[in-house]
Design a protein around this motif. Structure first.
Motif, mmCIF file in Angstrom:
data_model
loop_
_atom_site.group_PDB
_atom_site.id
_atom_site.type_symbol
_atom_site.label_atom_id
_atom_site.label_comp_id
_atom_site.label_asym_id
_atom_site.label_seq_id
_atom_site.Cartn_x
_atom_site.Cartn_y
_atom_site.Cartn_z
ATOM 1 N N ALA A 226 0.828 -1.202 0.000
ATOM 2 C CA ALA A 226 0.000 0.000 0.000
ATOM 3 C C ALA A 226 0.863 1.252 0.000
ATOM 4 O O ALA A 226 0.561 2.230 -0.689
ATOM 5 C CB ALA A 226 -0.935 -0.004 1.211
ATOM 6 N N SER A 227 1.944 1.217 0.775
ATOM 7 C CA SER A 227 2.843 2.363 0.819
ATOM 8 C C SER A 227 3.507 2.587 -0.536
ATOM 9 O O SER A 227 3.592 3.725 -1.020
ATOM 10 C CB SER A 227 3.913 2.143 1.892
ATOM 11 O OG SER A 227 4.839 3.196 1.903
ATOM 12 N N LEU A 228 3.974 1.518 -1.158
ATOM 13 C CA LEU A 228 4.602 1.630 -2.477
ATOM 14 C C LEU A 228 3.618 2.190 -3.499
ATOM 15 O O LEU A 228 3.958 3.075 -4.293
ATOM 16 C CB LEU A 228 5.121 0.266 -2.928
ATOM 17 C CG LEU A 228 5.684 0.179 -4.344
ATOM 18 C CD1 LEU A 228 6.880 1.105 -4.506
ATOM 19 C CD2 LEU A 228 6.070 -1.266 -4.676
ATOM 20 N N ALA A 229 2.372 1.687 -3.488
ATOM 21 C CA ALA A 229 1.361 2.176 -4.439
ATOM 22 C C ALA A 229 1.100 3.661 -4.234
ATOM 23 O O ALA A 229 0.927 4.411 -5.207
ATOM 24 C CB ALA A 229 0.072 1.377 -4.269
ATOM 25 N N ARG A 230 1.089 4.104 -2.980
ATOM 26 C CA ARG A 230 0.854 5.513 -2.695
ATOM 27 C C ARG A 230 1.991 6.383 -3.249
ATOM 28 O O ARG A 230 1.750 7.446 -3.826
ATOM 29 C CB ARG A 230 0.713 5.695 -1.188
ATOM 30 C CG ARG A 230 0.152 7.032 -0.751
ATOM 31 C CD ARG A 230 -0.315 6.991 0.693
ATOM 32 N NE ARG A 230 0.727 6.526 1.596
ATOM 33 C CZ ARG A 230 0.678 5.386 2.284
ATOM 34 N NH1 ARG A 230 -0.364 4.574 2.151
ATOM 35 N NH2 ARG A 230 1.658 5.047 3.095
ATOM 36 N N VAL A 231 3.220 5.919 -3.070
ATOM 37 C CA VAL A 231 4.366 6.661 -3.597
ATOM 38 C C VAL A 231 4.334 6.683 -5.120
ATOM 39 O O VAL A 231 4.593 7.715 -5.750
ATOM 40 C CB VAL A 231 5.680 6.047 -3.085
ATOM 41 C CG1 VAL A 231 6.884 6.667 -3.792
ATOM 42 C CG2 VAL A 231 5.805 6.237 -1.573
ATOM 43 N N LEU A 232 4.018 5.547 -5.722
ATOM 44 C CA LEU A 232 3.971 5.465 -7.179
ATOM 45 C C LEU A 232 2.967 6.442 -7.774
ATOM 46 O O LEU A 232 3.158 6.950 -8.887
ATOM 47 C CB LEU A 232 3.620 4.040 -7.612
ATOM 48 C CG LEU A 232 4.693 2.966 -7.415
ATOM 49 C CD1 LEU A 232 4.108 1.586 -7.664
ATOM 50 C CD2 LEU A 232 5.877 3.212 -8.342
ATOM 51 N N ARG A 233 1.888 6.724 -7.053
ATOM 52 C CA ARG A 233 0.826 7.568 -7.589
ATOM 53 C C ARG A 233 0.896 9.009 -7.086
ATOM 54 O O ARG A 233 -0.004 9.802 -7.371
ATOM 55 C CB ARG A 233 -0.546 6.973 -7.250
ATOM 56 C CG ARG A 233 -0.784 5.599 -7.875
ATOM 57 C CD ARG A 233 -2.236 5.402 -8.197
ATOM 58 N NE ARG A 233 -2.668 6.277 -9.284
ATOM 59 C CZ ARG A 233 -3.950 6.535 -9.562
ATOM 60 N NH1 ARG A 233 -4.911 6.002 -8.822
ATOM 61 N NH2 ARG A 233 -4.268 7.324 -10.562
ATOM 62 N N THR A 234 1.951 9.359 -6.341
ATOM 63 C CA THR A 234 2.095 10.725 -5.847
ATOM 64 C C THR A 234 2.950 11.539 -6.807
ATOM 65 O O THR A 234 4.063 11.152 -7.143
ATOM 66 C CB THR A 234 2.733 10.738 -4.447
ATOM 67 O OG1 THR A 234 1.883 10.025 -3.532
ATOM 68 C CG2 THR A 234 2.910 12.165 -3.949
#
Length: 323
Positions: A226-234
Motif C-alpha cells: 500500500a505504501s509503495l502504491a501511494r508513492v507510485l501515484r504521488t
C-alpha cells in the motif's frame, strides 16, 4: 512536519518504542498521477531491483550502492533535495549517523548521498529478495527480541566506528508520519562514546509542491504494498535531507542519554529545515545536483530500520523500511 495531528494513546510498556501514528496518518496529497505513469514507475522500480539482485556481492561497493539507491528514487519519481555531498564527519573513526524516521525511503535517501552501513533487525537478512539485497549491501543486524544481546550489538557498532566505517541508525526506534517524533533512544550513542566517534544528526522530510506530505509515511498497520502504491501515484514528491553539524562526545560531560538528547534537539529544532533550507535539488533526469555528482516497536533502544511490527491492542507501530 505533518499537517495531521494523530490522537495520542497510552504508550505500551516501559521498553517499547511507541508512535501515535497509524495508517490513517499516511495519505496521498493532491490528485494522483495517471495510472499509465504509475505503471511505468512500477516497471522501472522492478527493473532496478532486478539489477541490484544481479549485482550480487558487488552491491556493497560504495559507488554501485549509491547509484542503485539513486536509481530507485528516480524510478519512483521521488526528487532528492540536499546540499550534502557526504555525511561522514571525517577523521580517524567512522560517524554515527542518526536520523528521524518516517518511511522505508529514508534509508535509500541516505545511501543516495553516501553509502554507509545500516543497522537492521536480524530477520531482515532472511527475507526473500530483500534479505539478499541488504546482506550484499553490508547491513549490520541486531536481534531486537533479546535484550541480553544489546551489549554485543553496541560492541559491534563500536568496532565499525573504530574501523573508520560510518553507520546509519534510526534512534526513535519507530516511524512517525513526519517531523522529529519521539525522543532518541540512547543505546546506539554508547557506541559513539566508546569509539570517540562523531555523531551526525540528519533531518529527513517529505513534501509535495513545497507543502509537507505524508504520502511516503510508512506507519501503523500500513503494508509495504500500500505504501509503495501511494508513492507510485504521488506527483512531485520530494525528500529532503539536511545534515547538521557533527556532535563530538564530551568526555566527562556526555553520557549516552545526554548525547542522544543533543542529537534529537538538533533534528527537532529544524525539523522543517530540510525541505526549506537546502537549495540543491536533484531528481529524475537531473544529474547536476551534489548527490548525483558524488511505527514499529524497538525494545533495544537501537533504532534499526527493520520493517517489523509490534501490536498493542488493535494498533501497531513500525520500526523501519522494508528495503
Amino acid at each position: 512536519m505533518s499537517a495531521h495531528v494523530p490522537t495520542r494513546e497510552a504508550a505500551p510498556g516501559p521498553w517499547a518504542a511507541w508512535s501515535p501514528c497509524t495508517a490513517a496518518c499516511a495519505g496521498a496529497d493532491g490528485p494522483p498521477v495517471p495510472w499509465p505513469r504509475a505503471v511505468r514507475r512500477a516497471g522501472a522500480f522492478a527493473g532496478v531491483l532486478a539489477g541490484a539482485l544481479a549485482d550480487g556481492t558487488r552491491l556493497g561497493r560504495p559507488d554501485l550502492l549509491r547509484r542503485r539507491a539513486r536509481q530507485v528514487l528516480d524510478a519512483l519519481g521521488v526528487r532528492l533535495r540536499t546540499r550534502s555531498t557526504a555525511l561522514s564527519a571525517g577523521g580517524r573513526t567512522g560517524t554515527l549517523l542518526v536520523a528521524n524516521h518516517i518511511s522505508w525511503l529514508d534509508v535509500l535517501t541516505v545511501l543516495a548521498v553516501e553509502p554507509v552501513a545500516v543497522l537492521a533487525k536480524r530477520e531482515v537478512g532472511t527475507w526473500p529478495v530483500v534479505g539478499r539485497l541488504v546482506r550484499a549491501a553490508g547491513t549490520l543486524f541486531i536481534d531486537r527480541e533479546r535484550l541480553r544481546e544489546l551489549p554485543a550489538s553496541v560492541a559491534e557498532l563500536t568496532a565499525h566506528l573504530r574501523a573508520g566505517r560510518s553507520v546509519l541508525v534510526f534512534p526513535q526506534g519507530v516511524t512517525w508520519c513526519g517531523g522529529a517524533g519521539g525522543a532518541f533512544r540512547p543505546a546506539a550513542f554508547q557506541a559513539a562514546l566508546d569509539a570517540a566517534a562523531p555523531v551526525r544528526p540528519l533531518t529527513l522530510g517529505y513534501s509535495r509542491a513545497s507543502v509537507p506530505s505524508t504520502a511516503a509515511a510508512f506507519v501503523g498497520e500500513d503494508t509495504f504494498g500500500a505504501s509503495l502504491a501511494r508513492v507510485l501515484r504521488t506527483d512531485g514528491l520530494t525528500v529532503s535531507l539536511r545534515a547538521h553539524p557533527p556532535l563530538l562526545p564530551e568526555p566527562g560531560t556526555d553520557d549516552r542519554r545526554a548525547l542522544a538528547a543533543r542529537a534529537h534537539a538538533a533534528v527537532a529544532a529544524t525539523e522543517d529545515g530540510a525541505r526549506r533550507a537546502d537549495g540543491a535539488r536533484t531528481g529524475p533526469g537531473d544529474r547536476t545536483g551534489p548527490a548525483a555528482r558524488a511505527g514499529r516497536a524497538d525494545p533495544t533502544g537501537l533504532g534499526t530500520g527493520t520493517g517489523t511490527r509490534a501490536v498493542h491492542g488493535a494498533r501497531a507501530t513500525r520500526t523501519g523500511p522494508d528495503v
